[in-house]
Design a protein around this motif. Structure first.
Motif, short mmCIF file in Angstrom:
data_model
loop_
_atom_site.label_atom_id
_atom_site.label_comp_id
_atom_site.label_asym_id
_atom_site.label_seq_id
_atom_site.Cartn_x
_atom_site.Cartn_y
_atom_site.Cartn_z
N PRO A 144 0.83 -1.20 0.00
CA PRO A 144 0.00 0.00 0.00
C PRO A 144 0.86 1.26 0.00
O PRO A 144 1.80 1.37 0.79
CB PRO A 144 -0.81 -0.12 1.30
CG PRO A 144 -0.81 -1.59 1.61
CD PRO A 144 0.50 -2.11 1.13
N THR A 145 0.57 2.16 -0.88
CA THR A 145 1.37 3.38 -1.01
C THR A 145 1.45 4.14 0.31
O THR A 145 2.52 4.63 0.70
CB THR A 145 0.78 4.27 -2.10
OG1 THR A 145 0.86 3.58 -3.35
CG2 THR A 145 1.53 5.58 -2.22
N ALA A 146 0.33 4.25 0.99
CA ALA A 146 0.32 4.96 2.28
C ALA A 146 1.27 4.31 3.28
O ALA A 146 1.94 5.00 4.06
CB ALA A 146 -1.10 5.02 2.83
N SER A 147 1.34 2.99 3.26
CA SER A 147 2.23 2.27 4.19
C SER A 147 3.69 2.50 3.84
O SER A 147 4.53 2.66 4.73
CB SER A 147 1.91 0.77 4.15
OG SER A 147 0.62 0.52 4.64
N LEU A 148 3.99 2.52 2.55
CA LEU A 148 5.38 2.76 2.14
C LEU A 148 5.86 4.12 2.63
O LEU A 148 6.98 4.26 3.13
CB LEU A 148 5.49 2.69 0.61
CG LEU A 148 5.22 1.32 -0.03
CD1 LEU A 148 5.21 1.45 -1.55
CD2 LEU A 148 6.27 0.30 0.40
N PHE A 149 5.01 5.13 2.49
CA PHE A 149 5.40 6.47 2.92
C PHE A 149 5.43 6.58 4.45
O PHE A 149 6.22 7.34 5.01
CB PHE A 149 4.45 7.51 2.34
CG PHE A 149 4.57 7.66 0.85
CD1 PHE A 149 5.74 7.32 0.19
CD2 PHE A 149 3.50 8.13 0.10
CE1 PHE A 149 5.86 7.46 -1.17
CE2 PHE A 149 3.61 8.27 -1.28
CZ PHE A 149 4.79 7.94 -1.92
N LYS A 150 4.58 5.84 5.10
CA LYS A 150 4.53 5.86 6.57
C LYS A 150 5.83 5.32 7.17
O LYS A 150 6.35 5.86 8.15
CB LYS A 150 3.35 5.01 7.06
CG LYS A 150 3.25 4.86 8.57
CD LYS A 150 2.07 3.97 8.95
CE LYS A 150 1.99 3.76 10.45
NZ LYS A 150 0.84 2.88 10.81
N VAL A 151 6.37 4.29 6.56
CA VAL A 151 7.56 3.61 7.08
C VAL A 151 8.86 4.28 6.64
O VAL A 151 9.90 4.16 7.29
CB VAL A 151 7.54 2.13 6.62
CG1 VAL A 151 8.84 1.43 6.96
CG2 VAL A 151 6.37 1.39 7.26
N GLU A 152 8.80 5.03 5.55
CA GLU A 152 10.01 5.54 4.88
C GLU A 152 11.05 6.14 5.81
O GLU A 152 12.20 5.71 5.85
CB GLU A 152 9.61 6.57 3.82
CG GLU A 152 10.81 7.21 3.13
CD GLU A 152 10.41 8.31 2.14
OE1 GLU A 152 11.30 8.83 1.47
OE2 GLU A 152 9.20 8.62 2.05
N ARG A 153 10.70 7.17 6.54
CA ARG A 153 11.70 7.89 7.31
C ARG A 153 12.30 7.05 8.43
O ARG A 153 13.51 7.10 8.71
CB ARG A 153 11.10 9.19 7.87
CG ARG A 153 12.04 10.04 8.72
CD ARG A 153 13.45 10.15 8.20
NE ARG A 153 13.55 10.59 6.81
CZ ARG A 153 14.65 10.49 6.08
NH1 ARG A 153 15.74 9.95 6.58
NH2 ARG A 153 14.66 10.90 4.83
N THR A 154 11.45 6.26 9.10
CA THR A 154 11.97 5.41 10.18
C THR A 154 12.96 4.40 9.65
O THR A 154 14.03 4.18 10.23
CB THR A 154 10.80 4.69 10.90
OG1 THR A 154 9.87 5.66 11.39
CG2 THR A 154 11.32 3.86 12.06
N VAL A 155 12.65 3.78 8.51
CA VAL A 155 13.55 2.81 7.89
C VAL A 155 14.87 3.46 7.49
O VAL A 155 15.96 2.95 7.77
CB VAL A 155 12.88 2.15 6.66
CG1 VAL A 155 13.92 1.46 5.78
CG2 VAL A 155 11.83 1.15 7.12
N LEU A 156 14.81 4.61 6.85
CA LEU A 156 16.03 5.28 6.39
C LEU A 156 16.90 5.73 7.57
O LEU A 156 18.13 5.66 7.52
CB LEU A 156 15.67 6.48 5.51
CG LEU A 156 14.99 6.16 4.18
CD1 LEU A 156 14.69 7.45 3.42
CD2 LEU A 156 15.85 5.24 3.32
#
Length: 352
Positions: A144-156
Motif C-alpha cells: 500500500p502506497t500509504a504504508s510505504l510512505f509511513k515507514v520511509e523515514r523510520t527505515v532510512l
C-alpha cells in the motif's frame, strides 16, 4: 546454516570469547570471532589481508520488535494527513545506498515494511555486514502506497545510523588486525538510550564485539565502585569476592584499573578481564607485560582490555598490548550513511 546462526548468536551473548591469551603462544587467529574463523577455515576468504566478516541475518528478538514498533509510533502514531491522497493505491519503493558503507539495519527495515503489510524483494548479497557501494539498490518493497510512505523515514534513519556504526567498526577492526593480528575491537555502553540493541547489532555487523549489553551482562568493577568501597588492593579483592559469593563462578568479572599496582591486585583477586583505562601506549605496554607475567605465575587465564581515549588514529599504538580494545567512539562518533527511497507506481501485481 544453523551452525552459522549459533556461532553468531554466541558472539552476541558474551562480551568476549573465553580463549587462551594470544601472547602465550596461542595462534592469534583464535581471537577472531568464531564466525570469522569458521569462514576462513572453509573458504580461505580474505579481503586485503583482513578476515572476511560473514554476517548472519540475525532474527529479531521480541524486545527488538517491540522497540521497532515504538519507533514507528513515535513518527507516525498521530497519523499521516497525506495518506488520504491514495487510500487504495499500491506502489513500489526502492531503497538505495548513496554512499559506500558496510550495510546494517536490513533486518529491522524488513520487519517494519512487513509490519505495515508490504512485500519485500531483497537484493542478493545485500545483507547485514556486507559491503555496499554508492548507488546500490539494497531492497524493494511492494505494498500500500500509504504504508510505504509511513515507514520511509523510520527505515532510512535506522539504516543510516546502523550502517554508519558498522562501517566505522569494520575500519577499526581492520586497523587492529593489521597492527596486532588477533586483537579484537569492541564497543562500549556509550550508546543511544532506546536504540542500544540496534547499535550493538551494528557493531557485530561491522566485525566488532558488542561488549556488554547492559549492567547485568557482566560484573564490571569501575573506579567509582572502588572509591565507594575504599581505594586500594583490599577493595579490589573485597569487590571480586562479594560478586563471586553472590553470583558464583558463572559471572565474568572485569576490573577497571588505572595503574600497574591495581592491575596486579586484580590478577591476585581472580578477575577474568582487566581493563586498563586511560593509559598512554607506553604505560599500557609496561602494565600489560607485568600483569601477564603475574597471571602466568599464578596459572590464570586473563583477557586484557584497553579503553579510554582510543580513536582510529591511535588504535594501532594500543592494539599490540592487549586482547581487546574497547572504543566508545564507534557509537558516539560514527557518521551516518545516506540512503534514499524512490517510489514507483508503475508495478505489475502478480496473482498467486
Amino acid at each position: 546454516m544453523d551452525e552459522w546462526k549459533d556461532l553468531r548468536e554466541a558472539d552476541r551473548q558474551v562480551p568476549y570469547a573465553r580463549l587462551d591469551l594470544k601472547h602465550r603462544g596461542v595462534r592469534a587467529r583464535k581471537f577472531l570471532s568464531r564466525p570469522t574463523l569458521f569462514f576462513r577455515f572453509i573458504h580461505g576468504g580474505r579481503i586485503n589481508s583482513i578476515p572476511v566478516h560473514y554476517s548472519i541475518m540475525m532474527e529479531l528478538t521480541a524486545k527488538e520488535m517491540e522497540m521497532l514498533r515504538s519507533y514507528l509510533w513515535q513518527d507516525a502514531g498521530g497519523g499521516d494527513p497525506t495518506g488520504v491522497f491514495f487510500p487504495d493505491q499500491t506502489g513500489k519503493a526502492v531503497i538505495t545506498a548513496e554512499e559506500d558503507c558496510v550495510l546494517s539495519g536490513i533486518v529491522p527495515a524488513m520487519f517494519l515494511f512487513e509490519e505495515e503489510g508490504c512485500r519485500l524483494e531483497r537484493v542478493p548479497g545485500a545483507v547485514d555486514g556486507s559491503l555496499c557501494g554508492a548507488g546500490s539498490e539494497i531492497m524493494t518493497a511492494v505494498g500500500p502506497t500509504a504504508s510505504l510512505f509511513k515507514v520511509e523515514r523510520t527505515v532510512l534513519n535506522i539504516l543510516s545510523r546502523m550502517s554508519g556504526i558498522a562501517t566505522m567498526a569494520q575500519e577499526a577492526s581492520r586497523l587492529a588486525e593489521e597492527a596486532s593480528p588477533g586483537t579484537r575491537v569492541a564497543g562500549t555502553r556509550k550508546t543511544t538510550p532506546g536504540f542500544h540493541l540496534f547499535e550493538k547489532r551494528a557493531l557485530i555487523d561491522g566485525g566488532a564485539l558488542p561488549h556488554r549489553y547492559d549492567l547485568s551482562s557482566l560484573a564490571m568493577i569501575k573506579d567509582n565502585h572502588l572509591k565507594a568501597l575504599g581505594e586500594g588492593a583490599e577493595s579490589i579483592a573485597a569487590a571480586v569476592d562479594m560478586i563471586r559469593e553472590l553470583r558464583g563462578p558463572y559471572m565474568l568479572i572485569e576490573v577497571e584499573v588505572e595503574d600497574i599496582s591495581h592491575g596486579l591486585a586484580a590478577v591476585e583477586a581472580g578477575a577474568d578481564i582487566i581493563m586498563f583505562d586511560n593509559m598512554s601506549p607506553r604505560k599500557l605496554k609496561e602494565a600489560s607485560e607485568k600483569v601477564r607475567e603475574e597471571a602466568e605465575r599464578l596459572g590464570r587465564n586473563l583477557t586484557l582490555e584497553a579503553s579510554g581515549g582510543i580513536t582510529l588514529e591511535n588504535l594501532a599504538k594500543y592494539a599490540p598490548h592487549v586482547d581487546v580494545v574497547s572504543m566508545g567512539c564507534l557509537t558516539q562518533k560514527a557518521l551516518p550513511k545516506s540512503f534514499k527511497m524512490e517510489y514507483d507506481s508503475n508495478i505489475e501485481i502478480c496473482e498467486d
